[in-house]
Write an enzyme that holds these catalytic residues in place. Structure first.
Site, short mmCIF file in Angstrom:
data_model
loop_
_atom_site.label_atom_id
_atom_site.label_comp_id
_atom_site.label_asym_id
_atom_site.label_seq_id
_atom_site.Cartn_x
_atom_site.Cartn_y
_atom_site.Cartn_z
N SER A 75 37.11 32.12 40.88
CA SER A 75 35.57 32.44 40.48
C SER A 75 35.06 33.14 39.77
O SER A 75 34.37 32.05 39.17
CB SER A 75 36.14 34.24 41.45
OG SER A 75 35.21 34.86 42.07
N ASP A 94 33.02 31.55 43.29
CA ASP A 94 33.54 30.61 44.39
C ASP A 94 32.93 31.35 45.82
O ASP A 94 33.51 31.17 46.66
CB ASP A 94 34.99 31.11 44.33
CG ASP A 94 35.29 32.70 44.04
OD1 ASP A 94 34.31 33.22 44.40
OD2 ASP A 94 36.54 33.22 44.57
N THR A 117 42.03 41.47 36.36
CA THR A 117 41.53 40.21 36.57
C THR A 117 41.07 38.87 35.53
O THR A 117 41.43 37.89 35.65
CB THR A 117 40.29 39.27 37.34
OG1 THR A 117 38.95 39.93 36.93
CG2 THR A 117 40.52 39.45 39.01
N ARG A 168 37.55 47.70 31.51
CA ARG A 168 35.56 47.45 31.58
C ARG A 168 35.78 48.99 31.53
O ARG A 168 36.27 49.95 31.06
CB ARG A 168 35.63 47.89 33.21
CG ARG A 168 36.59 46.14 33.24
CD ARG A 168 35.29 45.56 35.07
NE ARG A 168 36.20 44.06 35.35
CZ ARG A 168 35.69 43.21 34.54
NH1 ARG A 168 35.18 43.05 33.61
NH2 ARG A 168 36.63 42.00 35.40
C1 G16 Z 1 37.71 40.57 41.93
C2 G16 Z 1 37.88 41.22 42.92
C3 G16 Z 1 37.04 42.46 43.22
C4 G16 Z 1 37.00 42.46 41.96
C5 G16 Z 1 36.30 41.85 40.75
C6 G16 Z 1 36.47 42.29 39.46
O1 G16 Z 1 36.45 39.20 42.25
O2 G16 Z 1 37.90 40.04 44.35
O3 G16 Z 1 36.94 42.62 43.98
O4 G16 Z 1 36.13 43.52 41.79
O5 G16 Z 1 37.33 41.14 40.71
O6 G16 Z 1 37.74 43.08 39.33
P1 G16 Z 1 38.16 43.18 37.58
O7 G16 Z 1 37.29 44.68 37.45
O8 G16 Z 1 39.88 44.19 37.45
O9 G16 Z 1 37.94 42.48 37.37
P2 G16 Z 1 36.45 37.74 42.37
O10 G16 Z 1 34.52 37.96 42.45
O11 G16 Z 1 36.47 37.71 40.70
O12 G16 Z 1 37.03 37.65 43.22
#
Ligand code: G16
Length: 539
Positions: A65, A284, A507, A512
């Site tokens: 993504s 994505d 991710t 953060r």
């Molecule tokens: C993914 C999740 C989202 C989330 C984002 C960041 O988004 O689908 O719900 O807000 O990651 O998450 P984190 O702060 O835990 O890194 P994407 O667009 O990367 O699939």
């Protein structure tokens, strides 16, 4: 089941020893070269899950993504297009972390026994991937696991994430009263393009829209979708930019929804034409952010909170016009990242309830389904609106008492078809925003006038060990490491009407920090002070 086949196949797709893998916010995500074995093992789990659910198809999406081109990820989709049930995330983590092939086979069999799954029953998995070059080998590893376990599988090749969610639901509902659409990429374009025309109800879209595709899969796929949207009927005039998928290194680079939201600025290139309506997808195409550059005041962003309040206000009005306000409960779901001004606007001005969940669309989606009409968006532009089966039935079947009621009911039915019910989808969300602006006769400036955002800052902090950070209270507070939250509280107290929190990303290998305050300089200062605390506690 042939145990030997699984062992032989697994030996070809080993995991990287000494690493710990976790099914995070959106599946397994990391540097692509660490993921081949993970993808193989996810194949085993997806097959098991399908067998547990009477052979319903399970989806697997290969994408990272918003992350850089060198990363990739593997994510499992449940039969109705929702995210994998949470209990199963732990099974996925367990399976992926087995240190040897034999232990993997033993764990696979033990899971099947524990969950009462007959591994000889039929199973089915459908999958797709974004434009990252590493996707190819990850799909090969996935397919090897499906072959080794005799699981039927379909490769839908290159797709946006929401398209894979859509296809999974279509495959499982085809030929039933809950049929969601034609299970093909063309079926996707036809369904949403048709709903777009119906939802406009003869209105024409004003002015050109520039769409920044983050140099990801959204570029070619959105260009394809445009072929299904009649420009002469809708007036929809689009300029697609940043749609280079041939140079992998430019994916999400200085452009795309994550860049625009975090940096609070327009993509570096091409420079937006002042006054022109713009939006950005992520890598994505499941996130959407709008903005324009004002000739007088400069860059202005309309993020997920704005999309949420715009949709909630429009649908709330339609429900009242249709005389359904006593029959259907509408509510909004947000996370701690939502701007305080948006929450206030939704609760006080729109008079709608707001529920908070931790980050991750899986949490928001679940909470939104508790309403008849549940509007959920993360501030980063990821979200959708979910309608209960009952709400959709009422829109179609209620006898209108006046032409105005008929108009509202028709629009609601079209809107219900237009907004992807399976997951946040930048294409369908964008068409929805365009519909609302056309109905209201609004420019982005009119939309921006609804409320004033509190100045805010989002900071990414690299720490020695992000796993030390545990959040609680819908991620608004840290329970671990001990003492960290006290220090954050002490800093926040020094500002008037300020708020800040820290959490580990699911991710990325980082924490953060979000801060909101009365002025821009205070928000920046507060975010930096909290980031220092996080750095100190995370080393
Ligand atoms: C993914 C999740 C989202 C989330 C984002 C960041 O988004 O689908 O719900 O807000 O990651 O998450 P984190 O702060 O835990 O890194 P994407 O667009 O990367 O699939």
């Amino acid at each position: 089941m042939d145990h030997k086949k699984i062992l032989e196949a697994s030996a070809k797709y080993p995991i990287v020893a000494g690493r710990s893998y976790k099914y995070g916010t959106a599946g397994f995500r990391m540097k692509a070269d660490l993921l081949t074995g993970v993808s193989f093992r996810v194949g085993l789990l997806a097959g098991l899950r399908s067998r547990k659910l009477n052979g319903n198809a399970i989806g697997v999406m290969i994408t990272a993504s918003h992350n850089p081109a060198a990363d990739n990820g593997v994510k499992i989709v449940d039969p109705m297009g929702e995210m994998l049930e949470q209990e199963w995330e732990a099974y996925a983590t367990q399976l992926v972390n087995c240190p040897t092939d034999q232990e993997l086979l033993d764990t696979y069999r033990a899971l099947a026994a524990q969950l009462r799954i007959d591994i000889n029953n039929p199973g089915r998995v459908v999958y797709g991937r974004d434009t990252r070059p590493s996707g190819h080998s990850l799909v090969t590893a996935l397919a090897a696991a499906l072959d080794a376990t005799g699981t039927e599988h379909t490769d839908y090749k290159i797709l946006t994430t929401p398209q894979l969610h859509y296809l999974t639901r279509c495959v499982n509902t085809e030929g039933t009263p809950k049929a969601y659409g034609e299970p093909s990429e063309t079926g996707y374009y036809e369904k949403f393009a048709d709903a777009f025309v119906r939802a406009l109800k003869g209105r024409r879209i004003q002015g050109q829209l520039t769409v920044d595709c983050a140099n990801g899969v959204g570029g070619p796929k959105f260009s394809e979708m445009l072929k299904f949207i009649p420009k002469d009927v809708t007036g929809f005039d689009v300029k697609v930019v940043n749609d280079d998928v041939l140079r992998p290194e430019v994916l999400n680079l200085d452009c795309g929804a994550d860049y625009v939201k975090t940096k609070q600025r327009a993509p570096q290139s091409p420079k937006p034409v002042p006054g022109v309506r713009c939006c950005s997808f992520d890598g994505d195409a499941d996130r959407l952010i709008y903005y324009w550059v004002d000739p007088e005041t400069g860059f202005f962003m309309l993020d997920g909170d704005r999309i949420s309040s715009l949709c909630a206000s429009f649908i709330g009005d339609l429900i009242r016009s249709a005389g359904l306000e006593d029959d259907l409960r509408i509510g909004v779901v947000q996370t701690a990242y939502a701007n305080g001004a948006s929450t206030n606007y939704i609760e006080k001005h729109l008079q709608l309830p707001v529920v908070f969940t931790p980050t991750g669309v899986k949490h928001l989606h679940h909470a939104a389904c508790q309403f008849d009409v549940g509007v959920y968006f993360e501030a980063n532009g990821h979200g959708t609106v979910v309608f209960s089966q009952e709400a959709m039935r009422i829109f179609r079947e209620k006898q209108p008492q006046s032409p105005a009621q008929k108009d509202a009911l028709d629009t609601l039915a079209a809107v219900g078809d237009l907004i992807n019910q399976t997951v946040g989808d930048a294409f369908s969300d964008m068409l929805m925003v365009e519909v609302v602006l056309a109905h209201k006769g609004w420019t982005l400036k009119d939309w921006a006038m609804t409320y004033t955002d509190l100045p805010n800052r989002l900071v990414r902090v690299e720490v020695g060990n992000k796993d030390l950070f545990h959040a609680t209270d819908a991620e608004r507070r840290l329970s671990h490491p001990p003492g960290a939250q006290d220090e954050i509280d002490q800093v926040v107290q020094k500002y008037t009407t300020a708020r800040s929190f820290a959490r580990a990303s699911g991710t990325e290998n980082a924490c953060r920090v979000y801060a909101e305050a009365a002025t821009r300089s205070e928000a920046d200062e507060l975010a930096n002070k909290v980031a220092q605390i996080v750095k100190q506690f995370g080393s």
